[in-house]
Scaffold this active site. Structure first.
Site, PDB file in Angstrom:
ATOM      1  N   GLU A  99     -48.349  12.440 -20.998  1.00 36.77           N
ATOM      2  CA  GLU A  99     -47.778  11.368 -21.843  1.00 36.77           C
ATOM      3  C   GLU A  99     -48.570  10.068 -21.737  1.00 36.77           C
ATOM      4  O   GLU A  99     -47.999   8.997 -21.496  1.00 36.77           O
ATOM      5  CB  GLU A  99     -46.304  11.134 -21.497  1.00 36.77           C
ATOM      6  CG  GLU A  99     -45.419  12.302 -21.857  1.00 36.77           C
ATOM      7  CD  GLU A  99     -43.925  12.040 -21.764  1.00 36.77           C
ATOM      8  OE1 GLU A  99     -43.527  10.989 -21.227  1.00 36.77           O
ATOM      9  OE2 GLU A  99     -43.151  12.899 -22.233  1.00 36.77           O
ATOM     10  N   GLU A 142     -43.057  20.048 -22.936  1.00 34.47           N
ATOM     11  CA  GLU A 142     -41.764  19.518 -22.480  1.00 34.47           C
ATOM     12  C   GLU A 142     -40.807  19.518 -23.657  1.00 34.47           C
ATOM     13  O   GLU A 142     -41.079  18.861 -24.677  1.00 34.47           O
ATOM     14  CB  GLU A 142     -41.894  18.088 -21.936  1.00 34.47           C
ATOM     15  CG  GLU A 142     -42.527  18.012 -20.567  1.00 34.47           C
ATOM     16  CD  GLU A 142     -42.514  16.601 -19.987  1.00 34.47           C
ATOM     17  OE1 GLU A 142     -41.544  15.850 -20.239  1.00 34.47           O
ATOM     18  OE2 GLU A 142     -43.483  16.262 -19.293  1.00 34.47           O
TER      19      GLU A 142
HETATM   20  O1  AHR Z   1     -39.093  15.687 -17.865  1.00 34.02           O
HETATM   21  C1  AHR Z   1     -38.791  14.358 -17.542  1.00 34.02           C
HETATM   22  C2  AHR Z   1     -39.869  13.384 -17.989  1.00 34.02           C
HETATM   23  O2  AHR Z   1     -39.891  13.322 -19.381  1.00 34.02           O
HETATM   24  C3  AHR Z   1     -41.284  13.727 -17.643  1.00 34.02           C
HETATM   25  O3  AHR Z   1     -41.628  13.329 -16.362  1.00 34.02           O
HETATM   26  C4  AHR Z   1     -42.076  12.973 -18.651  1.00 34.02           C
HETATM   27  O4  AHR Z   1     -43.301  13.584 -18.943  1.00 34.02           O
HETATM   28  C5  AHR Z   1     -41.138  12.865 -19.843  1.00 34.02           C
HETATM   29  O5  AHR Z   1     -41.023  11.572 -20.298  1.00 34.02           O
END
Ligand code: AHR
Length: 504
Positions: free
Chosen positions: A172, A291
């Site tokens: 990210e 994610e």
């Molecule tokens: O999964 C929780 C968080 O969400 C992770 O650390 C991050 O990559 C995202 O913002």
């Protein structure tokens, strides 16, 4: 109300990459500590890993688990997690305002992956660190004995390289919250130079460059275009992330959100194609949706720790969303989207796996159990392997915030030619009416229903707890039948179903 669906054996989208059923574990809250690792737990194995949790994980048949972050990785020193445990430093984690004992590092995580039959997908810190630490990490993990890093790995107990194939170039990096946040140009250049160095070590590695943290980011989708202009020739995947929430308590809008996901994927697919055309390139870059999940139930209770008002606790309860029945429907719709986008989404990781926004929950020193969302993930991972079918769906719809005419049924179909099955995953979004779904099977001989699983509940807010672990669980369906070469099944209002059909 009726839903008319047509499935034709030859009308396919793509072979589904098994890796879309992958998961994610971060050094965050209790994901690792008292999640997978709890040496004092009655079920702990010789490595201190909880066998009760490992059993629940193993059942999911997860191809890859992304590790160790997440936001955590952007200030992580991988060296802290190797070598004798008693010499490992306790570090402050800037992402989650906690501390980490480093009792678990890449060696322990790899051993755990072996016990649950999965593989590591490792993330590199490109936030606070850069190319040199990245190449050192990759050489430590994959390099031969006889080199500096290979010998250090051997000294730490492992002569054989871990042979990790999948690497994420940071996490990210578009997010201002990220330690070492960068502009698209800054990151694109660093990612490309890092990718080139890693490829000089091993050109067969699969590399994932960071795309957007979500499609509401101001920099989206220019971020993807700029980053890919820098990296197109040196990476294999661009990562996307998205979390889903029903803060307004509006079920109709909530269950339409996978249309936003669909558009997000299509837009990035177009951006990949734009850059490919600009570069006159022959190679393809795919999407790693590394994610995704529902995340909002725990937001308020997490504020004190995240705002730094609780000191630097080790493994506190953080991001412990307790999922309800409504989230089963959402996760079912999300997984259907990945199946329908299998031409471009080659990796996807449910975020996360244990305790932290996870399908598996534990109590320290106590039970481990399946959250409600475990089931749609389980069914997709076990039975959603094969070729995605391009279904023609004819069903009335409704207007939602993110899209108009969202069909009441959300359905995907998977043909497993080897096993001789076609599996349908269907969600009825209608809140009061059942849907009579009829799937006309074309090009499939002698169909017969071999399994039918149904999830319904009288309360959308129903959850599973340590004391009541099976409050929300699938039940065997009875009503699915084959008539005139079609599957006929009634989908109750707000229900999730899996229907498996044996075919010739
Ligand atoms: O999964 C929780 C968080 O969400 C992770 O650390 C991050 O990559 C995202 O913002």
């Amino acid at each position: 109300m009726k839903a008319a669906v047509t499935a034709h054996r030859d009308y396919t989208i793509a072979k589904i990459d098994d890796r879309v059923y992958s998961a994610f574990l971060e050094h965050l809250g209790r994901a690792i500590y008292t999640g997978i690792y709890e040496p004092d737990h009655p079920s702990a194995d010789k490595n201190g890993m909880r066998a009760d949790v490992a059993d629940l994980v193993r059942d999911l048949n997860i191809p890859y688990v992304r590790y160790p972050g997440g936001n955590f990785v952007s200030a992580y020193n991988w060296e802290d997690g190797v070598g004798p445990r008693e010499e490992r430093p306790v570090r402050l984690d800037l992402a989650w305002h906690t501390s980490d004992s480093n009792a678990v590092g890449v060696h322990e995580f790899s051993d755990w992956c072996d016990t649950v039959n999965t593989k590591m997908m490792l993330a590199i810190n490109l936030g606070s660190r850069g190319l040199d630490e990245a190449r050192n990490f990759v050489e430590y993990v994959n390099g031969p004995v006889g080199s500096y890093w290979g010998d250090l790995r051997k000294k730490n107990g492992r002569a054989e390289p871990f042979d990790v194939r999948l690497w994420c170039l940071g996490n990210e990096m578009d997010g201002p919250w990220q330690v070492g946040h960068k502009t698209a140009d800054e990151y694109g250049r660093l990612a490309n130079e890092t990718a080139k160095a890693l490829r000089a070590f091993d050109k067969s590695l699969e590399l994932v460059v960071c795309g957007s943290s979500n499609s509401d980011m101001k920099t989206y989708p220019e971020w993807e275009r700029i980053v890919l202009e820098h990296t197109y020739d040196s990476v294999d995947h661009i990562s996307l992330h998205m979390y889903f929430a029903n803060r307004a308590k509006n079920t109709a809008n909530y269950l339409a959100l996978n249309h936003k996901l669909d558009t997000y994927i299509s837009t990035v697919e177009s951006t990949i194609n734009l850059v490919k055309a600009n570069k006159r390139s022959k190679r393809d870059v795919f999407i790693s949706f590394d994610e995704w999940n529902v995340w909002y139930h725990s937001n308020a209770q997490d504020r004190a720790i995240l705002d730094g008002n609780a000191g630097w606790p080790h493994a506190p309860r953080l991001l412990e969303d307790i999922y309800n029945f409504e989230d089963v429907l959402q996760v079912g719709c999300i997984l259907n989207t990945f199946i329908r986008k299998s031409n471009v989404v080659k990796i996807a990781c449910i975020a996360q796996l244990v305790n932290v926004i996870a399908p598996i929950m534990t109590d320290p020193a106590g039970a481990a159990w399946r959250q409600t969302i475990y089931y749609p993930y389980y069914f997709a991972s076990i039975y959603g392997r094969g070729t995605a079918l391009q279904l023609a769906v004819n069903c009335p719809g409704y207007d939602a915030d993110v899209a108009d005419n969202v069909p009441f049924v959300d359905v995907s179909g998977v043909h497993d030619a080897e096993g001789g099955t076609v599996t349908f995953f269907a969600v009825n979004r209608h809140q009061t009416e059942a849907l009579d779904m009829e799937v006309s099977l074309q090009g499939f001989a002698a169909p017969s229903v071999i399994d039918h699983q149904v999830m319904t509940h009288s309360m959308l807010e129903a959850v599973n707890t340590a004391a009541d672990q099976n409050n929300v669980a699938p039940k065997k369906g009875t009503g699915a039948k084959i008539e005139d070469g079609a599957v006929k099944v009634k989908l109750p209002p707000l229900s999730y179903q899996m229907i498996r059909v044996k075919v010739g």
